[in-house]
Design a protein around this motif. Sequence first.
Motif, mmCIF file in Angstrom:
data_model
loop_
_atom_site.group_PDB
_atom_site.id
_atom_site.type_symbol
_atom_site.label_atom_id
_atom_site.label_comp_id
_atom_site.label_asym_id
_atom_site.label_seq_id
_atom_site.Cartn_x
_atom_site.Cartn_y
_atom_site.Cartn_z
ATOM 1 N N LYS A 1 21.232 -37.285 21.269
ATOM 2 C CA LYS A 1 21.360 -36.739 22.618
ATOM 3 C C LYS A 1 20.643 -37.621 23.624
ATOM 4 O O LYS A 1 19.490 -38.001 23.431
ATOM 5 N N CYS B 1 24.714 -39.833 23.815
ATOM 6 C CA CYS B 1 25.592 -39.088 24.715
ATOM 7 C C CYS B 1 24.979 -37.743 25.097
ATOM 8 O O CYS B 1 24.147 -37.189 24.381
ATOM 9 N N ARG B 2 25.414 -37.242 26.231
ATOM 10 C CA ARG B 2 24.860 -36.005 26.769
ATOM 11 C C ARG B 2 25.194 -34.808 25.889
ATOM 12 O O ARG B 2 24.378 -33.905 25.709
ATOM 13 N N THR B 3 26.395 -34.785 25.311
ATOM 14 C CA THR B 3 26.826 -33.676 24.466
ATOM 15 C C THR B 3 27.011 -34.185 23.047
ATOM 16 O O THR B 3 27.976 -34.912 22.754
ATOM 17 N N SER C 1 14.756 -37.026 29.290
ATOM 18 C CA SER C 1 15.676 -37.184 28.168
ATOM 19 C C SER C 1 15.702 -38.624 27.683
ATOM 20 O O SER C 1 15.787 -38.880 26.477
ATOM 21 N N ASP D 1 20.722 -37.648 27.990
ATOM 22 C CA ASP D 1 21.240 -37.262 29.304
ATOM 23 C C ASP D 1 20.686 -38.253 30.320
ATOM 24 O O ASP D 1 19.504 -38.217 30.655
ATOM 25 N N ASN D 2 21.548 -39.146 30.804
ATOM 26 C CA ASN D 2 21.084 -40.200 31.710
ATOM 27 C C ASN D 2 20.680 -39.701 33.086
ATOM 28 O O ASN D 2 20.164 -40.464 33.895
ATOM 29 N N SER D 3 20.915 -38.438 33.365
ATOM 30 C CA SER D 3 20.459 -37.878 34.639
ATOM 31 C C SER D 3 19.033 -37.355 34.547
ATOM 32 O O SER D 3 18.490 -36.853 35.534
ATOM 33 N N SER D 4 18.412 -37.499 33.377
ATOM 34 C CA SER D 4 17.043 -37.013 33.162
ATOM 35 C C SER D 4 16.181 -38.109 32.559
ATOM 36 O O SER D 4 16.440 -38.573 31.437
ATOM 37 N N THR E 1 19.066 -35.527 40.873
ATOM 38 C CA THR E 1 18.701 -35.222 39.498
ATOM 39 C C THR E 1 17.408 -34.418 39.478
ATOM 40 O O THR E 1 16.759 -34.225 40.514
#
Length: 354
Positions: free
Chosen positions: A124, A97-99, A132, A126-129, A165
């Motif tokens: 962690k 998860c992102r957070t 990540s 972040d699917n927008s990166s 993104t």
Amino acid sequence: MLLEMAAVCIPFMLGSIAYFFPFNTCYAYGTIILQQIKLNYFGVRFWFHDVVNARYNKLDLPLMPEKTAIITGGSRGIGARIVKKLLQCDMNVILACRTVSAGEQLILQIRKSGVISGRPKVYKLDNSSLGSVREFAEQIKKDYSKIHILINNAGVMLVPTYKETEDGFEEQWAVNYLSHFLLTSLLLPLLKAGGRSGESSRIINVTSCVQYMGVINFDDINSCYKGTYFTITAYTQSKLAQVIFTVALQQFLKDRALNVETFSVHPGVVNTELFNHTYLRGSWVMSLAKTPDEGAIPILYAALNKDIENKGGIYISNCKEYPNAAWALQKNIQKQLFELSLKQVKLHDFFQYL
């Protein structure tokens, strides 16, 4: 009926708009109106489908203490319910998860609810990166030798304004589809290690009934025509891409005799935060939708049910198999999407890490 009405009304409306506005404006308004009508049509149609097939949307949770599952977007909505039920199966459950703090708080809530089985761990992601995604995969490879279930669940829906993104891709395309394409490739060695004959590892792509109205526009993958962002087009395209990916990857896995199978799943019309960017959020209409617990069931069915072993590539709704979108079955579209996706995530071969 709605689509027939649209066929009559849209030309009339466009003609009226065209009298006062230039062609590009007319095209934008017409497309947006038509897409909204089609989206509402599919929403109502598949809400009714959920109601009629509710009796099939059931699943017994088996104990699988030896299994390890990853779920992206696991800290809220449907993802949070999936995490709880996988823990009830006594699994090792990886929340991506992102957070991280949100995931940790969820685990505390699950434990307080009385679920003490299973072994959760939060990472962690972040699917927008895409950076990540790579960092997450590397950490998982350090900490685990095999994965049995990968649930590509994280997603965004109908974001109101165009956003790119950090990698330069439209947000819904990147989060819903492209990040999971890369993640699946990176984790294939662990999925391969987790599968065996008669008990394959499983990749679950959480998609939507709107795959049926999606089109992959290879000339405008960011869904932004001459400065106008078409969020419905972007969303339905990303969901169709997940299904095409599922079908094509299953054939590739079969050709390589890997004990790994892929499934795409429509959870249903579910009352979650995904509707925050729509006019339906908070309305009485959403009270008629599935609960997150009900939406989690078909995803868990795809991940756990033994009856679908050797049926990889299928599309599941309400714990039943349904036809894939026609686009998903076209070999030339599959090939073009794979080639584009490999280029975008900077891979020379989807299987290069095996």
